[in-house]
Design a protein around this motif. Structure first.
Motif, PDB file in Angstrom:
ATOM      1  N   SER A   1      -6.824  -4.263   0.007  1.00 64.43           N
ATOM      2  CA  SER A   1      -5.991  -4.504   1.186  1.00 64.43           C
ATOM      3  C   SER A   1      -6.176  -5.917   1.730  1.00 64.43           C
ATOM      4  CB  SER A   1      -6.345  -3.490   2.274  1.00 64.43           C
ATOM      5  OG  SER A   1      -5.576  -3.720   3.431  1.00 64.43           O
TER       6      SER A   1
ATOM      7  N   THR B   1       0.829  -1.208   0.000  1.00 64.52           N
ATOM      8  CA  THR B   1       0.000   0.000   0.000  1.00 64.52           C
ATOM      9  C   THR B   1       0.861   1.254   0.000  1.00 64.52           C
ATOM     10  OG1 THR B   1      -1.791  -1.145   1.158  1.00 64.52           O
ATOM     11  CG2 THR B   1      -1.787   1.261   1.256  1.00 64.52           C
TER      12      THR B   1
ATOM     13  N   GLU C   1      -3.997   2.226   3.971  1.00 59.02           N
ATOM     14  CA  GLU C   1      -4.806   2.542   2.798  1.00 59.02           C
ATOM     15  C   GLU C   1      -5.768   3.703   3.037  1.00 59.02           C
ATOM     16  OE1 GLU C   1      -6.713  -1.185   4.735  1.00 59.02           O
ATOM     17  OE2 GLU C   1      -4.708  -0.327   4.432  1.00 59.02           O
TER      18      GLU C   1
END
Length: 389
Positions: free
Chosen positions: A151, A102, A158
């Motif tokens: 995710s 991420t 995120e």
């Protein structure tokens, strides 16, 4: 009279409880993305068919897949991936994986809009924190290419515009922040997370617990994050235990994902976290300790260190965890033990002869300087480290 403000993050949509292939198909249509560059977890790529499913959804829109991003998002790998995305003329960066992936997605969008050609060029974008707590944030271009995150862990990066990236030449993890760098869309599919190793799922869950706890106990709490952090602890407390008991419990996994989302709201509200996060950043960048494990080890000890200055706030943590008459530090230590996670620096491979270096480097993390109980220098950090070792 209490006063303040709340800035909504740049993220436009959070899709939860929907199969990721369905959510992704809708997302690509919504943003009309024609050239999607994918950053994918190496383990998901090697050991599952998830990336193949993703390619099936994207079809010819997929212009590249990068699956060699190491933990803690090193500069060298980020710049290499950014070059590939630029050469592919990507119009959407899609990430599939945990916190390091991420962060890498956010870093790619910054590299692509700021002419970053080498790892050294990232010096122009990095936040600088001096040992006395002074923070220098450079100005630079906003991302020109959006990102979408699928995710698979609970570290909650995120939901933030902040990205962490490690300068391996210095052994130091740095922050990169642009308010427009948060992902456009976040997709939370609990069924996808059954592929996540148990230790990683549970430990990043403790990372989310750490977000919520340090926000509730902050020097500058906010009414929005007080409410969301409290609910985050309720969801995570029951969800993590339930997944430990039954890894196939998708409702419990969704509870964890929603709890992680709520745990990070304080970041948008400008709530300062403390030494558990500050030391944790250094343990990751300097000693290579996984994100989640840093919280498992440090949070109970930081709570004990801070108790003299925020005991009433810590009672709220105990209340959220279901035992209002028990010290929060003890409840958190018990949760770590119940989940079978490490609780000492020795267990996560940090040698005693590295503690002074970690204490020194920690003074250059901004969150050390916003800890509720003032940290005067490396010696105070070392006292916390000694308790955790």
């Amino acid at each position: 009279m209490r006063s303040g403000f709340y800035s909504y993050p740049n993220t436009q949509r959070i899709v939860y409880g929907v199969p990721f292939v369905q959510a992704l198909a809708q997302e690509v249509q919504t943003v009309d993305a024609q050239r999607v560059f994918v950053l994918a977890s190496g383990s998901l790529t090697r050991h599952t068919d998830v990336v193949d499913q993703l390619r099936g959804v994207l079809g010819t829109r997929c212009v590249g897949v990068f699956s060699d991003m190491p933990a803690h998002t090193p500069r060298t790998a980020v710049v290499k991936a950014a070059h590939e995305a630029l050469n592919a003329r990507a119009d959407l960066i899609l990430t599939l994986g945990g916190g390091s992936i991420t962060d890498a997605g956010k870093m790619l969008t910054l590299c692509m809009s700021n002419a970053i050609d080498s790892p050294e060029d990232l010096d122009r974008l990095a936040t600088r924190v001096h040992a006395d707590g002074r923070v220098e944030r450079p100005e630079f271009n906003a991302p020109s290419v959006p990102s979408t995150v699928i995710s698979t862990t609970l570290s909650a990066g995120e939901f933030s515009a902040l990205a962490g990236c490690t300068d391996t030449t210095k052994g130091h993890k740095e922050n990169f922040l642009h308010p427009k760098a948060s992902p456009r869309t976040v997709i939370l599919d609990p069924a996808l997370t059954v592929h996540t190793p148990e230790w990683l799922w549970l430990s990043t869950g403790l990372r989310a617990v750490d977000h919520a706890v340090e926000d509730l106990c902050s020097v500058n709490t906010h009414p929005m994050s007080e409410a969301t952090s409290f609910q985050a602890l309720r969801l995570l407390g029951r969800g993590l235990r339930a997944v430990k008991k039954d890894p196939s419990d998708l409702n419990a996994r969704l509870d964890c994902q929603l709890g992680a989302w709520m745990s990070i709201i304080g970041s948008s509200a400008g709530v300062h976290k403390g030494a558990s996060h500050g030391i944790g950043h250094v343990l990751g960048g300097t000693a290579g300790v996984p994100h989640g494990y840093t919280s498992c080890v440090m949070l109970p000890h930081v709570m004990r260190y801070n108790h003299s200055v925020n005991a009433e706030q810590q009672k709220r943590v105990s209340e959220a965890l279901g035992e209002p008459n028990k010290p929060a530090c003890d409840l958190l230590a018990e949760l770590v033990a119940e989940l079978g996670l490490p609780s000492t620096l020795r267990e996560v491979g940090v040698p005693a002869d590295m503690l002074d270096l970690i204490a020194h480097n920690a003074m250059h993390d901004r969150l050390i300087h916003t800890n509720p109980r003032k940290i005067h220098g490396p010696q105070d950090v070392r006292s916390i480290l000694d308790a955790a070792w």
